[in-house]
Design a protein around this motif. Sequence first.
Motif, short mmCIF file in Angstrom:
data_model
loop_
_atom_site.label_atom_id
_atom_site.label_comp_id
_atom_site.label_asym_id
_atom_site.label_seq_id
_atom_site.Cartn_x
_atom_site.Cartn_y
_atom_site.Cartn_z
N LEU A 1 0.83 -1.21 0.00
CA LEU A 1 0.00 0.00 0.00
C LEU A 1 0.86 1.25 0.00
O LEU A 1 0.53 2.24 -0.66
CB LEU A 1 -0.97 -0.02 1.18
CG LEU A 1 -2.11 -1.04 1.05
CD1 LEU A 1 -2.85 -1.21 2.38
CD2 LEU A 1 -3.07 -0.63 -0.06
N GLY A 2 1.98 1.21 0.69
CA GLY A 2 2.90 2.34 0.64
C GLY A 2 3.47 2.53 -0.75
O GLY A 2 3.55 3.64 -1.27
N ALA A 3 3.85 1.43 -1.38
CA ALA A 3 4.41 1.50 -2.74
C ALA A 3 3.38 2.00 -3.75
O ALA A 3 3.73 2.74 -4.68
CB ALA A 3 4.93 0.12 -3.16
N LEU A 4 2.13 1.64 -3.56
CA LEU A 4 1.08 2.06 -4.49
C LEU A 4 0.70 3.53 -4.27
O LEU A 4 0.22 4.18 -5.19
CB LEU A 4 -0.14 1.15 -4.37
CG LEU A 4 0.10 -0.28 -4.84
CD1 LEU A 4 -1.07 -1.18 -4.45
CD2 LEU A 4 0.36 -0.34 -6.33
N GLY A 5 0.90 4.03 -3.05
CA GLY A 5 0.72 5.45 -2.78
C GLY A 5 -0.68 5.99 -2.98
O GLY A 5 -0.86 7.13 -3.40
N ASP A 6 -1.68 5.21 -2.67
CA ASP A 6 -3.08 5.61 -2.85
C ASP A 6 -3.65 6.06 -1.51
O ASP A 6 -3.59 5.33 -0.52
CB ASP A 6 -3.88 4.43 -3.41
CG ASP A 6 -5.27 4.81 -3.86
OD1 ASP A 6 -6.02 5.40 -3.05
OD2 ASP A 6 -5.61 4.50 -5.02
N VAL A 7 -4.24 7.26 -1.47
CA VAL A 7 -4.74 7.82 -0.22
C VAL A 7 -5.87 7.00 0.39
O VAL A 7 -6.13 7.12 1.60
CB VAL A 7 -5.19 9.29 -0.39
CG1 VAL A 7 -4.01 10.18 -0.72
CG2 VAL A 7 -6.29 9.41 -1.41
N ARG A 8 -6.53 6.16 -0.39
CA ARG A 8 -7.59 5.31 0.18
C ARG A 8 -7.03 4.36 1.25
O ARG A 8 -7.78 3.84 2.07
CB ARG A 8 -8.27 4.49 -0.92
CG ARG A 8 -9.06 5.34 -1.91
CD ARG A 8 -9.63 4.49 -3.03
NE ARG A 8 -8.54 3.98 -3.86
CZ ARG A 8 -8.70 3.09 -4.83
NH1 ARG A 8 -9.89 2.59 -5.09
NH2 ARG A 8 -7.66 2.70 -5.55
#
Length: 189
Positions: free
Chosen positions: A155-162
Amino acid sequence: MDEELRSLTERLRNEAGASPAYDRLVATEDLDVLAAALTEPGRPLWAREVAAFRLGVAGDGRAFEALVLLLNHREPRRCASAAYALARLGDPRTARAAAALATNELRVAYALHPVRLLVELRAPEAVPALITTLRRRLRPHDPYRTVALACVTGLGALGDVRARPVLNDALAHPVLAEEAVRALARLPR
């Protein structure tokens, strides 16, 4: 020879023993021969894995179903090889299949490689699947911390605020807290 293919062939050489069929599958450049190995009755698992991997890396869609089955195998090395080949296959069904495997609570023990594959694919299904999987892993005494950690990292790598709410919840878990801090720092403001 590609490092992943070399690793796979070394591992499966031992499993195949001195089988001449093994040498033929590793050496052939004929994709139809490899595809036939996936469907011929009585083929051992090592033969199907060699064929599926080589077809997947070559971008041949006939490998898709076999690779998805291997992605959900109990042996982590088979899962890793399948994830590698699926990432290179380019089949539009891959992300949906990986998301289904990552979120299947009955098979969560084998979700690590589907989670990592989703991150590598960066598909629209990735963030919702990782959020769902991580949220389930935040229950007290959940034994699948490696899956949870892969979700946090992903999730950190994807960097999506959701992902912010579930990553904030992960801060309360000592095993995940340090990685959750890093993941949150990667999200846009």
